[in-house]
Design an enzyme around this catalytic site. Structure first.
Site, PDB file in Angstrom:
ATOM      1  N   HIS A 189      48.440  32.193  36.405  1.00  0.00           N
ATOM      2  CA  HIS A 189      48.430  30.757  37.098  1.00  0.00           C
ATOM      3  C   HIS A 189      47.425  29.378  36.361  1.00  0.00           C
ATOM      4  O   HIS A 189      48.257  28.509  36.253  1.00  0.00           O
ATOM      5  CB  HIS A 189      47.695  30.617  38.313  1.00  0.00           C
ATOM      6  CG  HIS A 189      47.826  29.202  39.362  1.00  0.00           C
ATOM      7  ND1 HIS A 189      48.885  29.250  39.556  1.00  0.00           N
ATOM      8  CD2 HIS A 189      47.025  28.130  39.217  1.00  0.00           C
ATOM      9  CE1 HIS A 189      48.163  27.819  40.995  1.00  0.00           C
ATOM     10  NE2 HIS A 189      47.041  27.425  40.222  1.00  0.00           N
ATOM     11  N   GLU A 190      45.898  30.289  35.809  1.00  0.00           N
ATOM     12  CA  GLU A 190      45.236  28.939  35.315  1.00  0.00           C
ATOM     13  C   GLU A 190      46.211  28.599  33.727  1.00  0.00           C
ATOM     14  O   GLU A 190      46.409  27.824  33.047  1.00  0.00           O
ATOM     15  CB  GLU A 190      44.129  29.021  34.844  1.00  0.00           C
ATOM     16  CG  GLU A 190      42.972  28.935  36.525  1.00  0.00           C
ATOM     17  CD  GLU A 190      43.980  27.376  37.004  1.00  0.00           C
ATOM     18  OE1 GLU A 190      43.185  26.255  36.052  1.00  0.00           O
ATOM     19  OE2 GLU A 190      43.766  27.201  38.181  1.00  0.00           O
ATOM     20  N   HIS A 237      48.928  25.918  33.410  1.00  0.00           N
ATOM     21  CA  HIS A 237      49.144  24.573  33.457  1.00  0.00           C
ATOM     22  C   HIS A 237      48.880  24.134  32.098  1.00  0.00           C
ATOM     23  O   HIS A 237      49.385  23.066  31.995  1.00  0.00           O
ATOM     24  CB  HIS A 237      47.731  24.302  34.154  1.00  0.00           C
ATOM     25  CG  HIS A 237      48.153  24.190  35.290  1.00  0.00           C
ATOM     26  ND1 HIS A 237      49.233  23.888  36.469  1.00  0.00           N
ATOM     27  CD2 HIS A 237      46.941  24.969  36.856  1.00  0.00           C
ATOM     28  CE1 HIS A 237      49.315  24.046  37.910  1.00  0.00           C
ATOM     29  NE2 HIS A 237      47.861  24.742  37.985  1.00  0.00           N
TER      30      HIS A 237
END
Length: 221
Positions: free
Chosen positions: A22-23, A26
């Site tokens: 998820h991170e 980004h």
């Protein structure tokens, strides 16, 4: 105690993958649109150690799993990692690009949910018993944590990803008003969590998405 250790072992890989990817997503998308802040800080990486938050990645998920195992009942397992830094000033089109940067995290969680659903299908076909049962439990955990992370982060409350996507999509005047909520966003989320409002919002959506992903891989629910 043995049951708790087994539960933690089953959930460890899905949770770490869900939060780490998820991170990292980004950071990858931000770099693609011109912002190399995360890259310079070494945060565009699949090394989970770089993204682990002691509270959000370890203490909160372990605490929820422990309480759920000891006292029973469904658990809305969630957590968070160290946010990947993004500087909109370096994005080529700050407002438009921020929509995709913010959306990258939830989208990668939905993609992971689909992969775990496929693995669940494999376990379903070759099981039951032994390692196939372990794979089925881990796949079920992977579907759960990724759907919960995606749905929580898509709530239109800044600083959650959905809130930042909303700010990016709205006209400037409305976007400015919504952005002012950011300092209070996590307080709002915690109030929803402890009041039961978050469960009322998310469980129906979770059930719908879970049914959808399992149906995609040919499992009737």
């Amino acid at each position: 105690m043995a049951e708790l250790i087994a539960t933690l072992a089953i959930w460890a890989i899905p949770v770490l993958l869900a939060i780490t990817l998820h991170e990292a997503a980004h950071g990858y998308v931000a770099r693609a649109f011109g912002d190399r802040t995360a890259e310079r800080l070494g945060r565009i990486t699949l090394n989970p150690i770089k993204h682990i938050d002691p509270v959000g990645t370890v203490a909160v998920p372990v605490g929820i799993l422990t309480l759920s195992t000891l006292f029973g009942g469904p658990a809305m397992l969630f957590g968070w990692a160290k946010p990947v830094p993004v500087d909109p000033r370096f994005l080529r089109r700050p407002k438009q690009d921020m929509f995709w940067v913010a959306g990258a995290g939830p989208m990668i969680n939905l993609a992971q949910a689909l992969v775990w659903a496929l693995l669940f299908k494999v376990a379903f076909l070759f099981g039951p018993g032994g390692s196939w049962l372990a794979l089925a439990r881990m796949s079920d955990a992977g579907i759960h944590i990724n759907l919960i992370l995606a749905l929580v982060n898509l709530l239109p409350i800044p600083p959650l990803d959905g809130g930042r996507m909303l700010v990016a999509a709205l006209p400037y005047r409305l976007a400015s008003w919504v952005a002012r909520l950011e300092p209070y966003g996590m307080v709002i989320v915690l109030l929803l969590l402890f009041s039961g409002g978050l469960s009322m919002i998310l469980w129906p959506l979770y059930a719908l998405f879970r049914q959808f992903f399992l149906s995609l891989v040919g499992i009737g629910v």
